[in-house]
Scaffold this active site. Structure first.
Site, mmCIF file in Angstrom:
data_model
loop_
_atom_site.group_PDB
_atom_site.id
_atom_site.type_symbol
_atom_site.label_atom_id
_atom_site.label_comp_id
_atom_site.label_asym_id
_atom_site.label_seq_id
_atom_site.Cartn_x
_atom_site.Cartn_y
_atom_site.Cartn_z
ATOM 1 N N TYR A 39 1.297 -1.353 0.254
ATOM 2 C CA TYR A 39 -0.004 0.020 -0.126
ATOM 3 C C TYR A 39 1.021 1.056 -0.062
ATOM 4 O O TYR A 39 2.190 1.139 0.316
ATOM 5 C CB TYR A 39 -0.978 0.138 1.575
ATOM 6 N N ASN A 138 -20.860 -5.365 -3.306
ATOM 7 C CA ASN A 138 -20.841 -6.452 -1.368
ATOM 8 C C ASN A 138 -19.865 -5.363 -0.430
ATOM 9 O O ASN A 138 -19.746 -5.718 0.801
ATOM 10 C CB ASN A 138 -21.937 -7.918 -1.418
ATOM 11 N N ASP A 162 -20.438 -14.061 -9.135
ATOM 12 C CA ASP A 162 -21.361 -15.224 -8.955
ATOM 13 C C ASP A 162 -20.668 -16.145 -7.849
ATOM 14 O O ASP A 162 -19.876 -16.610 -7.616
ATOM 15 C CB ASP A 162 -21.551 -16.051 -10.483
ATOM 16 N N ARG A 163 -21.778 -16.482 -6.733
ATOM 17 C CA ARG A 163 -21.251 -17.075 -5.717
ATOM 18 C C ARG A 163 -22.387 -18.284 -6.075
ATOM 19 O O ARG A 163 -23.459 -18.330 -6.014
ATOM 20 C CB ARG A 163 -20.968 -16.524 -5.177
ATOM 21 N N MET A 233 -9.116 -5.158 -6.765
ATOM 22 C CA MET A 233 -9.646 -6.661 -5.790
ATOM 23 C C MET A 233 -8.834 -7.531 -6.758
ATOM 24 O O MET A 233 -8.190 -8.316 -6.338
ATOM 25 C CB MET A 233 -11.260 -6.396 -5.406
ATOM 26 N N PHE A 255 -9.641 7.842 -7.060
ATOM 27 C CA PHE A 255 -9.801 8.452 -6.434
ATOM 28 C C PHE A 255 -9.810 7.676 -4.513
ATOM 29 O O PHE A 255 -9.365 6.666 -5.080
ATOM 30 C CB PHE A 255 -11.573 8.400 -6.203
ATOM 31 N N LYS A 315 -17.874 -8.122 7.957
ATOM 32 C CA LYS A 315 -16.571 -7.465 8.081
ATOM 33 C C LYS A 315 -16.617 -7.960 9.301
ATOM 34 O O LYS A 315 -16.810 -7.889 10.523
ATOM 35 C CB LYS A 315 -16.893 -5.942 8.202
#
Length: 320
Positions: A39, A138, A162-163, A233, A255, A315
């Protein structure tokens, strides 16, 4: 392992310092990236992890004016190191938040809802009835985008992978106020046209994935629309067909909440307005904390492992 739970002395309280008892702090993807060293922000080592959370003020130095014992505070900036039970911080590193909002809302306020608020406000001037398309709908930011947009009368088209438990996820996002939830595969299907019978094509696309997902999402953007990338991601570049640039004149922007805070460090008003707007939404029940799993600090290893798994819909929040 990179992690250890250590007992440290709390440093002496300076005149401009605030002694904070941390209450709760989430584990976000950026926290893990910071620890992995991937990062752009690196804390001097040894460092305390965690960029987000809420604490209660225990005592303040004699020159501190804006805070008093009992106040709730969140980090004013990234890199505070929130995964701890107590800390002593300079006053300017903290923002006061109302203590009448739920603790999990306060703990998850400074990164994801702020990001969602800014990407909705700063790139296109959207009016009620306009639409936005976003991937990773999500995620923490995604859930906040759905709710903030809903409160402003803006329609959302939400893309998810898809999951196995897809119907359950769709139901949860619809309950938050999503107008449409589609899988990445559906973005290529002719049925997408049906969606645009009832709502206009989006002028704004929000991307935190990259790769193919982004290219597919871009197809549905209005001419002269803007795509804002705030994450990656998939760890793949954003690919844009030349035709999208030439014939549709789309704009690609980026951003980073940390940069926004740096740019507005002297502009207390814009930060306060954003915080007030978000706290108002929370009080009205229009903005909730993301789905959370509360974990005591001593179980931090398990919480870190869970937060690095794919398809996590909850989370991990460390209770301090």
């Amino acid at each position: 392992s990179l992690f250890r739970l250590k007992d440290l002395e709390v440093p002496k309280l300076g005149d401009c310092d605030v002694h904070v008892k941390m209450l709760a702090a989430p584990i976000n993807p950026a926290d893990i990236n910071m620890i992995q060293g991937t990062y752009p922000l690196l804390s001097p080592l040894p460092a305390v992890g965690g960029n987000e959370g809420v604490g209660e003020v225990l005592e303040v130095g004699r020159r501190v004016t804006a805070l008093k014992p009992g106040d709730w505070v969140i980090p004013a900036d990234a890199g505070l190191g929130t995964w701890r039970t107590r800390g002593v911080f300079p006053e300017e590193m903290l923002l006061k938040v109302p203590s009448d909002i739920p603790v999990l809302c306060a703990a998850t306020l400074s990164v994801n809802p702020c990001t969602a608020f800014r990407v909705l406000a700063d790139f296109e001037s959207l009016a009620p009835g306009d639409s936005v398309i976003q991937n990773a709908a999500n995620s923490g930011v995604g859930q906040a985008v759905i709710q903030i947009a809903r409160a402003s009368g803006i329609k959302t088209i939400n893309v998810v992978r898809d999951r196995p438990d897809l119907p359950k996820l769709v139901e949860r996002l619809m309950a938050l106020g999503a107008d449409h939830v589609v899988t990445e595969e559906m973005l290529r299907k002719p049925e997408m046209k049906d969606i645009f019978k009832s709502i206009p094509r989006p002028r704004l696309a929000l991307n935190c994935v990259g790769g193919k997902s982004t290219t597919e999402m871009l197809r549905h953007l209005q001419p002269k629309g803007t795509m804002v990338t705030y994450g990656g991601m998939a760890k793949q570049p954003v690919m844009v067909p030349v035709s999208a640039f030439i014939f549709r004149d789309v704009r690609l922007r980026g951003f980073w909440m940390t940069q926004w805070r740096k740019d507005h460090a002297q502009d207390r008003g814009s930060v306060a307005r954003m915080m007030d707007a978000l706290c108002q939404l929370i009080r009205r029940g229009q903005l909730t904390a993301p789905a959370c799993t509360e974990v005591p600090l001593q179980d931090y290893r398990a919480a870190l492992e869970v937060s690095m798994k794919p398809f996590v819909s909850s989370k991990q929040i460390l209770l301090l």
